[in-house]
Design a protein around this motif. Structure first.
Motif, PDB file in Angstrom:
ATOM      1  N   GLY A   8       0.787  -1.228   0.000  1.00 56.19           N
ATOM      2  CA  GLY A   8       0.000   0.000   0.000  1.00 56.19           C
ATOM      3  C   GLY A   8       0.814   1.271   0.000  1.00 56.19           C
ATOM      4  N   ALA A   9       2.017   1.237  -0.558  1.00 56.48           N
ATOM      5  CA  ALA A   9       2.914   2.390  -0.474  1.00 56.48           C
ATOM      6  C   ALA A   9       2.627   3.473  -1.513  1.00 56.48           C
ATOM      7  N   PHE A  10       1.789   3.174  -2.530  1.00 59.88           N
ATOM      8  CA  PHE A  10       1.590   4.129  -3.623  1.00 59.88           C
ATOM      9  C   PHE A  10       0.105   4.321  -3.934  1.00 59.88           C
ATOM     10  N   ASP A  11      -0.218   5.566  -4.295  1.00 58.83           N
ATOM     11  CA  ASP A  11      -1.592   5.905  -4.646  1.00 58.83           C
ATOM     12  C   ASP A  11      -1.875   5.680  -6.129  1.00 58.83           C
ATOM     13  N   THR A  12      -0.851   5.735  -6.947  1.00 56.71           N
ATOM     14  CA  THR A  12      -0.984   5.535  -8.389  1.00 56.71           C
ATOM     15  C   THR A  12       0.153   4.643  -8.862  1.00 56.71           C
ATOM     16  N   VAL A  13      -0.198   3.597  -9.604  1.00 59.80           N
ATOM     17  CA  VAL A  13       0.800   2.668 -10.131  1.00 59.80           C
ATOM     18  C   VAL A  13       0.585   2.549 -11.641  1.00 59.80           C
ATOM     19  N   ILE A  14       1.678   2.687 -12.401  1.00 61.82           N
ATOM     20  CA  ILE A  14       1.618   2.622 -13.855  1.00 61.82           C
ATOM     21  C   ILE A  14       2.432   1.420 -14.344  1.00 61.82           C
ATOM     22  N   LEU A  15       1.838   0.654 -15.246  1.00 59.52           N
ATOM     23  CA  LEU A  15       2.538  -0.414 -15.969  1.00 59.52           C
ATOM     24  C   LEU A  15       2.358  -0.120 -17.456  1.00 59.52           C
ATOM     25  N   HIS A  16       3.324   0.569 -18.033  1.00 62.78           N
ATOM     26  CA  HIS A  16       3.204   1.024 -19.419  1.00 62.78           C
ATOM     27  C   HIS A  16       4.146   0.226 -20.319  1.00 62.78           C
ATOM     28  N   GLN A  17       3.569  -0.620 -21.178  1.00 62.94           N
ATOM     29  CA  GLN A  17       4.339  -1.440 -22.116  1.00 62.94           C
ATOM     30  C   GLN A  17       5.373  -2.300 -21.388  1.00 62.94           C
ATOM     31  N   VAL A  18       4.921  -2.927 -20.310  1.00 58.67           N
ATOM     32  CA  VAL A  18       5.808  -3.744 -19.480  1.00 58.67           C
ATOM     33  C   VAL A  18       5.419  -5.220 -19.531  1.00 58.67           C
ATOM     34  N   LEU A  19       4.122  -5.495 -19.487  1.00 56.84           N
ATOM     35  CA  LEU A  19       3.666  -6.868 -19.293  1.00 56.84           C
ATOM     36  C   LEU A  19       4.117  -7.819 -20.389  1.00 56.84           C
ATOM     37  N   HIS A  20       4.276  -7.328 -21.618  1.00 56.44           N
ATOM     38  CA  HIS A  20       4.625  -8.268 -22.692  1.00 56.44           C
ATOM     39  C   HIS A  20       6.064  -8.769 -22.570  1.00 56.44           C
ATOM     40  N   TYR A  21       6.841  -8.221 -21.641  1.00 59.31           N
ATOM     41  CA  TYR A  21       8.169  -8.756 -21.349  1.00 59.31           C
ATOM     42  C   TYR A  21       8.135  -9.766 -20.201  1.00 59.31           C
ATOM     43  N   ALA A  22       6.971  -9.986 -19.615  1.00 53.73           N
ATOM     44  CA  ALA A  22       6.861 -10.834 -18.423  1.00 53.73           C
ATOM     45  C   ALA A  22       6.379 -12.229 -18.799  1.00 53.73           C
TER      46      ALA A  22
ATOM     47  N   ALA B  20       2.189  -5.356  -8.354  1.00 54.42           N
ATOM     48  CA  ALA B  20       1.766  -3.956  -8.470  1.00 54.42           C
ATOM     49  C   ALA B  20       0.561  -3.684  -7.570  1.00 54.42           C
ATOM     50  N   ALA B  21      -0.359  -4.637  -7.525  1.00 61.15           N
ATOM     51  CA  ALA B  21      -1.541  -4.468  -6.672  1.00 61.15           C
ATOM     52  C   ALA B  21      -1.163  -4.462  -5.199  1.00 61.15           C
ATOM     53  N   ARG B  22      -0.150  -5.225  -4.849  1.00 59.75           N
ATOM     54  CA  ARG B  22       0.290  -5.276  -3.438  1.00 59.75           C
ATOM     55  C   ARG B  22       0.708  -3.902  -2.935  1.00 59.75           C
ATOM     56  N   VAL B  23       1.383  -3.129  -3.764  1.00 55.68           N
ATOM     57  CA  VAL B  23       1.892  -1.829  -3.312  1.00 55.68           C
ATOM     58  C   VAL B  23       0.896  -0.702  -3.567  1.00 55.68           C
ATOM     59  N   LEU B  24      -0.291  -1.028  -4.083  1.00 55.00           N
ATOM     60  CA  LEU B  24      -1.318  -0.014  -4.349  1.00 55.00           C
ATOM     61  C   LEU B  24      -2.127   0.248  -3.085  1.00 55.00           C
ATOM     62  N   ALA B  25      -2.222   1.504  -2.720  1.00 50.40           N
ATOM     63  CA  ALA B  25      -2.943   1.887  -1.506  1.00 50.40           C
ATOM     64  C   ALA B  25      -4.452   1.807  -1.712  1.00 50.40           C
ATOM     65  N   ARG B  26      -5.189   1.757  -0.614  1.00 52.73           N
ATOM     66  CA  ARG B  26      -6.655   1.830  -0.701  1.00 52.73           C
ATOM     67  C   ARG B  26      -7.049   3.184  -1.280  1.00 52.73           C
ATOM     68  N   GLY B  27      -8.006   3.142  -2.202  1.00 53.62           N
ATOM     69  CA  GLY B  27      -8.404   4.360  -2.906  1.00 53.62           C
ATOM     70  C   GLY B  27      -7.493   4.691  -4.073  1.00 53.62           C
ATOM     71  N   GLY B  28      -6.464   3.858  -4.300  1.00 52.29           N
ATOM     72  CA  GLY B  28      -5.500   4.125  -5.357  1.00 52.29           C
ATOM     73  C   GLY B  28      -5.939   3.575  -6.701  1.00 52.29           C
ATOM     74  N   THR B  29      -5.214   3.980  -7.755  1.00 51.95           N
ATOM     75  CA  THR B  29      -5.528   3.583  -9.132  1.00 51.95           C
ATOM     76  C   THR B  29      -4.301   2.958  -9.790  1.00 51.95           C
ATOM     77  N   MET B  30      -4.522   1.850 -10.475  1.00 52.19           N
ATOM     78  CA  MET B  30      -3.490   1.234 -11.294  1.00 52.19           C
ATOM     79  C   MET B  30      -3.908   1.361 -12.756  1.00 52.19           C
ATOM     80  N   VAL B  31      -2.960   1.735 -13.617  1.00 50.89           N
ATOM     81  CA  VAL B  31      -3.217   1.809 -15.049  1.00 50.89           C
ATOM     82  C   VAL B  31      -2.231   0.896 -15.765  1.00 50.89           C
TER      83      VAL B  31
END
Length: 318
Positions: A216-230, A240-251
Motif C-alpha cells: 500500500g505504499a503508492f496511490d498511483t501505479v503505472i505499468l506502461h508497455q511492461v507486461l509483454h516482457y513478463a 503492483a496491486a500489493r503496493v497499491l494503496a486503498r483508494g488508489g488507481t493502477m493503469v
C-alpha cells in the motif's frame, strides 16, 4: 472441468516424470521442448507425459503465435496435489529430484532474462522510437490521462519506467514519483532525460516481480508497455496491486493480443499481447475494480486498462 476418478488421477501421477512436470509448471509456463531440456527427456516422450496430464485436467495448453506454452490446470484440480506434496516435504519427504529440477529451471529463467537484457542494452538509446512504431505517444497519453482523471496522483510508482517517459508526463501531478526498472542502461537514460527536463523524480533498480516497497505504499501505479516482457504477467500485476494503496488507481497499457510471432525474436517479447478478459480477470482476482479504458489501433493495437482499490470503510459512530 473433466471429471477423473481419484484412482485414475493417482495412476497418472504414479509416474515420477509427471509429478516433476507439475512441480516445474508450478513455477513457470514452459514449452514441451523446455520441459524436455530440464527433465532430460526426448520431445516425443515428453509429449506423451504432457498428454496424460492434460487428459487428467492437470495441465492446459496456451497457444501464442507459433509457440505453445504449458500451464497448470484449474486450481481446484491441482492445489490438493500440491498441498499433499508440500505436507510431505515438510516431513523431510521431498524427492531430491524436485530440487535438482528447480536448479535446472533457473538456467532457463536466466537465459530468458539475459535475452531481454541484451535487447534493452542494445536499444535503450532508441527505446521511445521503438514504442512509437505501434501507436503515437500522444494518443496513448490521452487515454492514460482519461484513466487517471484530473485528480492529484499522490505517491506515484512507474514500474518498468524505461527512459522515464511516464515520469516526465505525470510527475508534476504527484506528491512523490518513483520509477523502477531492472535495466541499469535504461535507468541511465532516464536519469539524463529527467535531469535535462528538470523533472523531480526518483529512479531505482528493482525487479517487477519483487518490488522492495511496503504494501500500500503508492496511490498511483503505472505499468506502461511492461507486461509483454513478463513470462508471468499475472504475478507482475499481483505485485503492483500489493503496493497499491486503498483508494488508489493502477493503469496498465500494453499490446492487445496479436499474432506477430517475430516480435519474440526482434524485440525479446515474452507474450504476444493480452486480451481484455485476461487482464480484467487478473485484476479482479486481486480484489480490484477493473475496467477497459480504450483501444488504440495502429500497426498493433494498444489497450489501456484501469483498476481501483476501494477505500477503507469508515465505521459509523453510534
Amino acid at each position: 472441468m473433466n471429471t477423473v476418478p481419484p484412482e485414475d488421477m493417482f495412476r497418472v501421477l504414479g509416474d515420477a516424470m509427471r509429478l516433476r512436470t507439475l512441480m516445474l509448471l508450478r513455477s513457470l509456463e514452459l514449452t514441451v521442448g523446455e520441459l524436455a531440456q530440464v527433465l532430460g527427456q526426448s520431445q516425443p516422450r515428453m509429449s506423451q507425459h504432457v498428454k496424460a496430464l492434460q487428459e487428467a485436467g492437470l495441465v492446459r495448453r496456451r497457444k501464442e503465435g507459433t509457440a505453445v506454452f504449458l500451464r497448470l490446470g484449474p486450481p481446484a484440480r491441482v492445489q490438493p496435489i500440491f498441498a499433499l506434496l508440500d505436507a510431505w516435504a515438510e516431513t523431510g519427504g521431498e524427492t531430491p529430484l524436485f530440487a535438482a529440477d528447480r536448479a535446472r529451471l533457473k538456467a532457463i529463467r536466466a537465459d530468458r532474462a539475459a535475452e531481454a537484457q541484451r535487447f534493452f542494452e542494445r536499444n535503450a538509446w532508441r527505446w521511445d522510437e521503438l514504442r512509437r512504431l505501434h501507436v503515437p505517444d500522444s494518443e496513448v497519453d490521452r487515454v492514460i490521462d482519461a484513466a487517471l482523471g484530473r485528480r492529484p496522483l499522490g505517491r506515484l510508482l512507474d514500474i518498468g519506467t524505461g527512459t522515464g517517459r511516464m515520469l516526465e508526463q505525470l510527475a508534476a501531478r504527484a506528491t512523490a514519483a518513483l520509477g523502477v526498472d531492472r535495466s541499469p542502461e535504461m535507468l541511465r537514460f532516464a536519469r539524463a532525460r529527467l535531469a535535462e527536463r528538470g523533472i523531480t523524480a526518483e529512479l531505482a533498480q528493482a525487479d517487477m516481480y519483487a518490488l522492495p516497497m511496503e504494501d500500500g505504499a503508492f496511490d498511483t501505479v503505472i505499468l506502461h508497455q511492461v507486461l509483454h516482457y513478463a513470462h508471468h504477467p499475472e504475478a507482475v500485476i499481483a505485485e503492483a496491486a500489493r503496493v497499491l494503496a486503498r483508494g488508489g488507481t493502477m493503469v496498465v497499457a500494453d499490446m492487445a493480443s496479436h499474432d506477430r510471432d517475430d516480435f519474440r525474436r526482434r524485440f525479446a517479447h515474452a507474450r504476444l499481447g493480452f486480451t481484455d478478459q485476461a487482464v480484467l480477470d487478473w485484476l479482479t482476482a486481486l480484489g480490484l475494480e477493473a475496467r477497459v479504458v480504450g483501444h488504440l489501433p495502429g500497426e498493433l493495437t494498444i489497450s489501456v486498462w484501469a483498476a481501483e482499490r476501494r477505500p477503507a470503510r469508515i465505521s459509523a459512530v453510534a
